[in-house]
Design a protein around this motif. Sequence first.
Motif, short mmCIF file in Angstrom:
data_model
loop_
_atom_site.label_atom_id
_atom_site.label_comp_id
_atom_site.label_asym_id
_atom_site.label_seq_id
_atom_site.Cartn_x
_atom_site.Cartn_y
_atom_site.Cartn_z
N ARG A 94 -18.44 13.12 18.37
CA ARG A 94 -19.76 12.29 18.36
C ARG A 94 -20.70 13.19 17.60
NH1 ARG A 94 -19.53 13.32 24.16
NH2 ARG A 94 -18.48 11.44 25.09
N LEU A 95 -20.44 14.54 17.18
CA LEU A 95 -21.23 15.12 16.41
C LEU A 95 -20.92 14.45 14.87
CD1 LEU A 95 -21.25 18.77 17.24
CD2 LEU A 95 -23.53 17.52 16.88
N ALA A 96 -19.63 14.34 14.68
CA ALA A 96 -19.36 13.96 13.27
C ALA A 96 -19.77 12.53 13.19
CB ALA A 96 -17.78 13.83 13.19
N ASP A 124 -11.63 13.84 12.73
CA ASP A 124 -11.66 12.83 11.64
C ASP A 124 -11.12 11.47 12.08
OD1 ASP A 124 -13.19 14.50 10.18
OD2 ASP A 124 -11.34 14.89 8.47
N THR A 125 -10.02 11.52 12.60
CA THR A 125 -9.05 10.35 12.97
C THR A 125 -10.06 9.51 14.19
OG1 THR A 125 -7.06 11.52 12.88
CG2 THR A 125 -7.12 9.56 14.24
N ALA A 167 -11.86 6.08 14.01
CA ALA A 167 -11.65 5.01 15.07
C ALA A 167 -13.02 4.50 15.74
CB ALA A 167 -10.69 5.64 16.23
N HIS A 168 -13.80 5.45 15.79
CA HIS A 168 -15.20 5.02 16.41
C HIS A 168 -15.91 4.13 15.69
CE1 HIS A 168 -19.17 5.50 17.85
NE2 HIS A 168 -18.89 5.89 19.00
N VAL A 226 -3.59 6.43 10.73
CA VAL A 226 -4.76 7.30 10.17
C VAL A 226 -4.65 8.86 10.13
CG1 VAL A 226 -7.43 7.71 10.47
CG2 VAL A 226 -6.35 5.54 10.83
N ALA A 227 -4.10 9.33 11.14
CA ALA A 227 -3.82 10.62 11.16
C ALA A 227 -2.75 11.22 9.91
CB ALA A 227 -3.18 11.25 12.56
N VAL A 228 -1.75 10.32 9.66
CA VAL A 228 -0.63 10.56 8.75
C VAL A 228 -1.47 10.73 7.42
CG1 VAL A 228 1.23 9.74 7.64
CG2 VAL A 228 1.16 9.85 10.13
N ASN A 229 -2.16 9.66 7.28
CA ASN A 229 -3.02 9.54 5.96
C ASN A 229 -3.98 11.04 5.60
OD1 ASN A 229 -1.86 7.44 5.33
ND2 ASN A 229 -3.57 6.02 6.13
#
Lengths: 223, 189
Positions: free
Chosen positions: B74-76, A63-64, A68-69, A88-91
């Motif tokens: 990439r999948l996500a 998710d992090t 970021a992407h 972001v990871a902490v949240n």
Amino acid sequence: MKPDTRRDPAAGDGRTDHELVYAARDGDTIAFDALFYRYRDGIFRLGLAITKDPSAAEEIVVDTFARAHRALARLEPDDSLRPWLYRVAVNLSYNRRPRKGVVLSSLDEAADVAFENDEGSPSHVAEQAELRRLVLGAVDELGPKHRLVVVLHYMNGLNLTEIAEVVDCPVGTVKSRLHYALRRLRTHLAAHPELGIEPSRPIIANQLRAPKPITAAVPFEGE
Amino acid sequence: MRLFSRSCEFRQAAYLVSADRLNAGERIALEAHAASCVQCADALRNGRSVDAALRGAFSPLRERRTMIAPGRVRLAVGPRSAATNPWLRAPRFFGRLAEVSVMIGVTLFAVGATLDPSARQSTSTATHSVVQGNLRGQPPVGDIDYLRWIRLNKPDDSPAVSDQTRLPMGGRFDGDPVEIQKAPGAVPR
């Protein structure tokens, strides 16, 4: 002898975070992968320390980097990527924190896999493992804010300025929290003499500052 | 009376000496102060011990790794990034709109077909009765029409239906009604 042709994917051809971010913004998937490999383990450990659940920590990593992407276009070139990713990871980790009543393994149990890799005599390994268990158990008893600062510094290796960026507060606050956490840990760990930590000394009477004598005249009621 | 002593201002720095990167001058100043301050010397010594214990305890956790591949990211990310282009969303929007229109049309048709036929006939009956009322109100000029008009206005000669048949009521069988006679000296309770 054949040279080692394997390349470290986290190296990113020696490019800095900024260069990799710019390249990833232009659609370079190899650059994004290099960023992923560079920070994957650190974010995983942070997620594991907060959630205490390896599968949740892996989801936090995904998710992090997914966030970021999506945020690549919005990232300022002056921003440091590492504190941003950790924030972001902490949240995300606090959103996935175990609810009340859910019993999960503590930090010391999460380290059990690593204990198996220790070398030395079995008694030494067992002794070291016990000491680690004591220390990590004491860290577990800290409050969430103090625990996070300790984990970010001692496990993820962030300095105080980076921790301040991650937890979004001044550096002085981070210092204060770490100071408090270390004092609490000292109080906890002083009960185990094998760690070589002395208990806090009681304040000696002559070290107390004497109260100031009242010099101003107290007025009478009739005056 | 003061209950708590004010701690030395160097005490926090003494605890954080390894975490906070002090320069050489700050470090020398702190150690010089600790030589004369019992609290700071104690904090400096034990702060280092706690720091060493924490570094030792976290060292195996620092080696912990995960094997997630970037393909999972990439999948996500993949489908969502494609959906961000509004032109790519247009066909899906119109397809959805067509689906909803067909659904509403079929629903209205089904509801209209299942309406009660008597409810639909009630309007025509109401129209017919108005025409009959007009015919009754105005006598026609022609002979044949006049006879029809008389027939239409003829009062109903059918005898009134009276319910002469006694039906079982209240759980009793049909029979002669029983009269309850009061006794001459009866006193109501």
